[in-house]
Motif scaffolding. Sequence first.
Motif, PDB file in Angstrom:
ATOM      1  N   GLN A 118       0.829  -1.201   0.000  1.00  0.00           N
ATOM      2  CA  GLN A 118       0.000   0.000   0.000  1.00  0.00           C
ATOM      3  C   GLN A 118       0.869   1.260   0.000  1.00  0.00           C
ATOM      4  OE1 GLN A 118      -2.454  -0.736   3.464  1.00  0.00           O
ATOM      5  NE2 GLN A 118      -4.155  -1.467   2.229  1.00  0.00           N
ATOM      6  N   PHE A 119       1.946   1.255   0.783  1.00  0.00           N
ATOM      7  CA  PHE A 119       2.826   2.418   0.835  1.00  0.00           C
ATOM      8  C   PHE A 119       3.482   2.680  -0.515  1.00  0.00           C
ATOM      9  CE2 PHE A 119       3.060   2.171   5.598  1.00  0.00           C
ATOM     10  CZ  PHE A 119       2.710   3.489   5.830  1.00  0.00           C
ATOM     11  N   ALA A 132      17.269  11.238  -2.636  1.00  0.00           N
ATOM     12  CA  ALA A 132      17.218   9.827  -2.247  1.00  0.00           C
ATOM     13  C   ALA A 132      18.537   9.143  -2.587  1.00  0.00           C
ATOM     14  CB  ALA A 132      16.048   9.138  -2.945  1.00  0.00           C
ATOM     15  N   PRO A 133      19.649   9.538  -1.967  1.00  0.00           N
ATOM     16  CA  PRO A 133      20.965   8.987  -2.341  1.00  0.00           C
ATOM     17  C   PRO A 133      21.068   7.478  -2.158  1.00  0.00           C
ATOM     18  CG  PRO A 133      21.093  10.260  -0.292  1.00  0.00           C
ATOM     19  CD  PRO A 133      19.757  10.548  -0.888  1.00  0.00           C
ATOM     20  N   ARG A 134      20.425   6.929  -1.121  1.00  0.00           N
ATOM     21  CA  ARG A 134      20.505   5.483  -0.890  1.00  0.00           C
ATOM     22  C   ARG A 134      19.792   4.711  -2.002  1.00  0.00           C
ATOM     23  NH1 ARG A 134      21.767   3.503   4.195  1.00  0.00           N
ATOM     24  NH2 ARG A 134      20.237   1.826   3.962  1.00  0.00           N
ATOM     25  N   LEU A 135      18.658   5.221  -2.465  1.00  0.00           N
ATOM     26  CA  LEU A 135      17.936   4.556  -3.553  1.00  0.00           C
ATOM     27  C   LEU A 135      18.768   4.575  -4.834  1.00  0.00           C
ATOM     28  CD1 LEU A 135      14.221   5.684  -3.071  1.00  0.00           C
ATOM     29  CD2 LEU A 135      15.326   3.572  -2.324  1.00  0.00           C
ATOM     30  N   PHE A 136      19.454   5.694  -5.096  1.00  0.00           N
ATOM     31  CA  PHE A 136      20.316   5.778  -6.271  1.00  0.00           C
ATOM     32  C   PHE A 136      21.439   4.750  -6.197  1.00  0.00           C
ATOM     33  CE2 PHE A 136      18.038   9.393  -7.535  1.00  0.00           C
ATOM     34  CZ  PHE A 136      18.488   9.837  -8.767  1.00  0.00           C
ATOM     35  N   LEU A 137      22.047   4.646  -5.031  1.00  0.00           N
ATOM     36  CA  LEU A 137      23.133   3.684  -4.846  1.00  0.00           C
ATOM     37  C   LEU A 137      22.631   2.261  -5.079  1.00  0.00           C
ATOM     38  CD1 LEU A 137      25.965   2.828  -3.955  1.00  0.00           C
ATOM     39  CD2 LEU A 137      25.167   2.946  -1.580  1.00  0.00           C
ATOM     40  N   LEU A 138      21.468   1.933  -4.548  1.00  0.00           N
ATOM     41  CA  LEU A 138      20.920   0.585  -4.698  1.00  0.00           C
ATOM     42  C   LEU A 138      20.606   0.283  -6.162  1.00  0.00           C
ATOM     43  CD1 LEU A 138      18.636   0.607  -1.541  1.00  0.00           C
ATOM     44  CD2 LEU A 138      20.605  -0.900  -1.920  1.00  0.00           C
ATOM     45  N   LEU A 160      19.294  -6.651  -2.686  1.00  0.00           N
ATOM     46  CA  LEU A 160      19.281  -5.223  -2.998  1.00  0.00           C
ATOM     47  C   LEU A 160      17.854  -4.706  -3.158  1.00  0.00           C
ATOM     48  CD1 LEU A 160      22.255  -5.195  -5.530  1.00  0.00           C
ATOM     49  CD2 LEU A 160      22.248  -4.097  -3.265  1.00  0.00           C
ATOM     50  N   LEU A 161      16.984  -5.529  -3.740  1.00  0.00           N
ATOM     51  CA  LEU A 161      15.583  -5.134  -3.882  1.00  0.00           C
ATOM     52  C   LEU A 161      14.887  -5.059  -2.530  1.00  0.00           C
ATOM     53  CD1 LEU A 161      14.434  -7.082  -7.074  1.00  0.00           C
ATOM     54  CD2 LEU A 161      14.654  -4.603  -6.818  1.00  0.00           C
ATOM     55  N   TYR A 162      15.249  -5.939  -1.601  1.00  0.00           N
ATOM     56  CA  TYR A 162      14.710  -5.833  -0.240  1.00  0.00           C
ATOM     57  C   TYR A 162      14.998  -4.431   0.310  1.00  0.00           C
ATOM     58  CZ  TYR A 162      14.190 -10.978   0.256  1.00  0.00           C
ATOM     59  OH  TYR A 162      13.827 -12.291   0.133  1.00  0.00           O
ATOM     60  N   ALA A 163      16.254  -4.000   0.167  1.00  0.00           N
ATOM     61  CA  ALA A 163      16.651  -2.690   0.685  1.00  0.00           C
ATOM     62  C   ALA A 163      15.976  -1.562  -0.093  1.00  0.00           C
ATOM     63  CB  ALA A 163      18.173  -2.544   0.604  1.00  0.00           C
ATOM     64  N   PHE A 164      15.863  -1.713  -1.435  1.00  0.00           N
ATOM     65  CA  PHE A 164      15.255  -0.672  -2.265  1.00  0.00           C
ATOM     66  C   PHE A 164      13.781  -0.474  -1.900  1.00  0.00           C
ATOM     67  CE2 PHE A 164      12.881   0.732  -5.977  1.00  0.00           C
ATOM     68  CZ  PHE A 164      13.593   1.854  -6.361  1.00  0.00           C
ATOM     69  N   LEU A 165      13.022  -1.559  -1.791  1.00  0.00           N
ATOM     70  CA  LEU A 165      11.597  -1.438  -1.485  1.00  0.00           C
ATOM     71  C   LEU A 165      11.376  -0.914  -0.066  1.00  0.00           C
ATOM     72  CD1 LEU A 165      10.216  -4.659  -3.207  1.00  0.00           C
ATOM     73  CD2 LEU A 165      10.082  -2.306  -4.025  1.00  0.00           C
ATOM     74  N   THR A 166      12.244  -1.312   0.852  1.00  0.00           N
ATOM     75  CA  THR A 166      12.150  -0.773   2.208  1.00  0.00           C
ATOM     76  C   THR A 166      12.392   0.735   2.190  1.00  0.00           C
ATOM     77  OG1 THR A 166      12.910  -2.860   3.178  1.00  0.00           O
ATOM     78  CG2 THR A 166      13.090  -0.896   4.544  1.00  0.00           C
ATOM     79  N   GLY A 167      13.383   1.173   1.405  1.00  0.00           N
ATOM     80  CA  GLY A 167      13.655   2.602   1.284  1.00  0.00           C
ATOM     81  C   GLY A 167      12.488   3.352   0.668  1.00  0.00           C
ATOM     82  N   LEU A 168      11.814   2.717  -0.295  1.00  0.00           N
ATOM     83  CA  LEU A 168      10.665   3.355  -0.935  1.00  0.00           C
ATOM     84  C   LEU A 168       9.498   3.471   0.044  1.00  0.00           C
ATOM     85  CD1 LEU A 168      10.000   4.526  -3.689  1.00  0.00           C
ATOM     86  CD2 LEU A 168       9.111   2.285  -4.371  1.00  0.00           C
ATOM     87  N   VAL A 169       9.311   2.468   0.895  1.00  0.00           N
ATOM     88  CA  VAL A 169       8.277   2.542   1.928  1.00  0.00           C
ATOM     89  C   VAL A 169       8.574   3.709   2.872  1.00  0.00           C
ATOM     90  CG1 VAL A 169       7.339   1.396   3.986  1.00  0.00           C
ATOM     91  CG2 VAL A 169       7.623   0.111   1.874  1.00  0.00           C
ATOM     92  N   ARG A 170       9.822   3.845   3.282  1.00  0.00           N
ATOM     93  CA  ARG A 170      10.201   4.944   4.176  1.00  0.00           C
ATOM     94  C   ARG A 170       9.955   6.295   3.515  1.00  0.00           C
ATOM     95  NH1 ARG A 170      16.033   2.485   6.202  1.00  0.00           N
ATOM     96  NH2 ARG A 170      15.205   1.011   7.745  1.00  0.00           N
TER      97      ARG A 170
END
Length: 308
Positions: A118-119, A132-138, A160-170
């Motif tokens: 949903q997020f 969003a520097p972390r998303l760019f790095l991922l 890496l996708l785990y981290a990317f989607l978590t960052g997008l939720v945040r």
Amino acid sequence: MAKKKKERIELRYYEMPQDEYVLALPEGERDEGTGREKPGLHFHNLMEIRCYYGAEEEGAGDPRALKALHIFPGNYPHAAEGEGEYAQAKADCFYVDPGQVIAQMYPKDRLRQKEMLQFISRQAYLLREAEAPRLFLLVRLIQEEIIGALLYHMDSVRGLLYAFLTGLVRLNMDHGSGEKPPAQERDKAGASQITGALEYVRTEYMKQVRVANLAQACGMSETHFRRVFEEAMNMQPVDYINLVRIQNACEMMKKTDLSMDTIAKKVGFPTPSTFNRNFKKFLKTSPYQWKLNPEQYEGDNHDYNHHC
């Protein structure tokens, strides 16, 4: 004065390869003259991550430097072309099934899966690196893994996708708390106004879905919702519900040996005849003929205005 013709809109349906987590844009969807995706307003069944690079003009800087990310949730209408400063920029596109990835992140926590989806399905984002520097790095690391294709590279991509989607939720949670959001995709025909309805259909298509439910999900009256939805999608809400059902029926037909009657019930059609009628409406053939040779109808799937 002649009434302005509505812009054609397509559903471009992509199937994720088995045991993979990222799908690069198929060569057939690129314009041979420019190397860009075919133009036109469309939406996907998967999340699109579009990577913009330096402009084509001479002196525009490093042509392969990642300039911006455009992230479109599944079922979010958008144009293939970049806009504004990215109108002439080169772009790579890849696609992700967030549901597939999040289900592996939390296999026993359906509530968490639903909450995360949903997020990340709320809106599209146009992000610069400073935002969003972390998303760019991922994204850069995901690209390196895909290009390098080293041993266990898909396992690395999954992490890496785990981290990317978590960052997008945040990112979405921060903006829900009142922070100023990054630049967003220009609202194509009211697309952002109906994302609640698109998400509702995505999760509830197998049940009895009423237009009133969709209007409520968007905080609109039913009359106003119908007008906004048809303006954005060039189809009625009921047609969109049935389109999503047919799309999921195709998935089941490819991956299971369930009977047509069982599939019809599982995707929300009350009777086999209703299923057959809607299947033929969208794919111009019967479910039985499609199952015998689905590849024969792949071309039709992309040419029809609202195809799966």
